[in-house]
Design a protein around this motif. Structure first.
Motif, PDB file in Angstrom:
ATOM      1  N   MET A   1      43.297  -2.490  -0.393  1.00 15.19           N
ATOM      2  CA  MET A   1      43.893  -3.796  -0.497  1.00 15.19           C
ATOM      3  C   MET A   1      43.013  -4.757  -1.283  1.00 15.19           C
ATOM      4  SD  MET A   1      46.539  -5.425   0.381  1.00 15.19           S
ATOM      5  CE  MET A   1      47.165  -7.039   0.618  1.00 15.19           C
ATOM      6  N   ALA A   3      41.074  -4.001  -3.768  1.00 16.76           N
ATOM      7  CA  ALA A   3      41.185  -3.728  -5.205  1.00 16.76           C
ATOM      8  C   ALA A   3      42.415  -4.397  -5.801  1.00 16.76           C
ATOM      9  CB  ALA A   3      41.249  -2.220  -5.442  1.00 16.76           C
ATOM     10  N   LEU A   4      43.494  -4.443  -5.050  1.00 19.28           N
ATOM     11  CA  LEU A   4      44.702  -5.106  -5.537  1.00 19.28           C
ATOM     12  C   LEU A   4      44.492  -6.606  -5.695  1.00 19.28           C
ATOM     13  CD1 LEU A   4      47.498  -3.227  -3.573  1.00 19.28           C
ATOM     14  CD2 LEU A   4      46.886  -3.000  -5.979  1.00 19.28           C
ATOM     15  N   LEU A   5      43.715  -7.199  -4.779  1.00 21.37           N
ATOM     16  CA  LEU A   5      43.420  -8.616  -4.903  1.00 21.37           C
ATOM     17  C   LEU A   5      42.578  -8.891  -6.156  1.00 21.37           C
ATOM     18  CD1 LEU A   5      42.737  -9.648  -1.207  1.00 21.37           C
ATOM     19  CD2 LEU A   5      44.702 -10.226  -2.642  1.00 21.37           C
ATOM     20  N   TRP A   6      41.627  -7.999  -6.458  1.00 18.82           N
ATOM     21  CA  TRP A   6      40.816  -8.177  -7.661  1.00 18.82           C
ATOM     22  C   TRP A   6      41.652  -7.982  -8.921  1.00 18.82           C
ATOM     23  CZ3 TRP A   6      36.589 -10.681  -8.263  1.00 18.82           C
ATOM     24  CH2 TRP A   6      35.702 -10.814  -7.205  1.00 18.82           C
ATOM     25  N   LEU A   7      42.654  -7.143  -8.876  1.00 18.34           N
ATOM     26  CA  LEU A   7      43.539  -6.985 -10.027  1.00 18.34           C
ATOM     27  C   LEU A   7      44.466  -8.193 -10.196  1.00 18.34           C
ATOM     28  CD1 LEU A   7      44.550  -3.230  -9.798  1.00 18.34           C
ATOM     29  CD2 LEU A   7      43.065  -4.312 -11.483  1.00 18.34           C
ATOM     30  N   LEU A   8      44.711  -8.885  -9.110  1.00 20.64           N
ATOM     31  CA  LEU A   8      45.559 -10.072  -9.169  1.00 20.64           C
ATOM     32  C   LEU A   8      44.864 -11.244  -9.867  1.00 20.64           C
ATOM     33  CD1 LEU A   8      48.319 -11.076  -8.206  1.00 20.64           C
ATOM     34  CD2 LEU A   8      47.204 -11.845  -6.110  1.00 20.64           C
TER      35      LEU A   8
END
Length: 61
Positions: A1, A3-8
């Protein structure tokens, strides 16, 4: 989860940059080149007046 925030983060930054560039360019489409061309014509006239007021002997090439 995490990693998805960092991609956001870059996605939101790109979205913010798109909105900002659209906002800053909104006036340039309306104004056109008329004002810039008129300013350039005034600049040329001023330079010609200044040049003609200078020593005429310096114009000989």
């Amino acid at each position: 989860m995490g990693a998805l925030l960092w991609l956001l983060v870059p996605v939101l930054a790109a979205l913010a940059a798109t909105v900002w560039s659209t906002w800053t360019q909104r006036n340039s489409r309306k104004s056109g080149d008329g004002a810039e061309l008129a300013g350039y014509a005034r600049f040329r006239e001023a330079m010609e007046r200044e040049h003609s007021a200078s020593d005429p002997a310096s114009d000989v090439a």
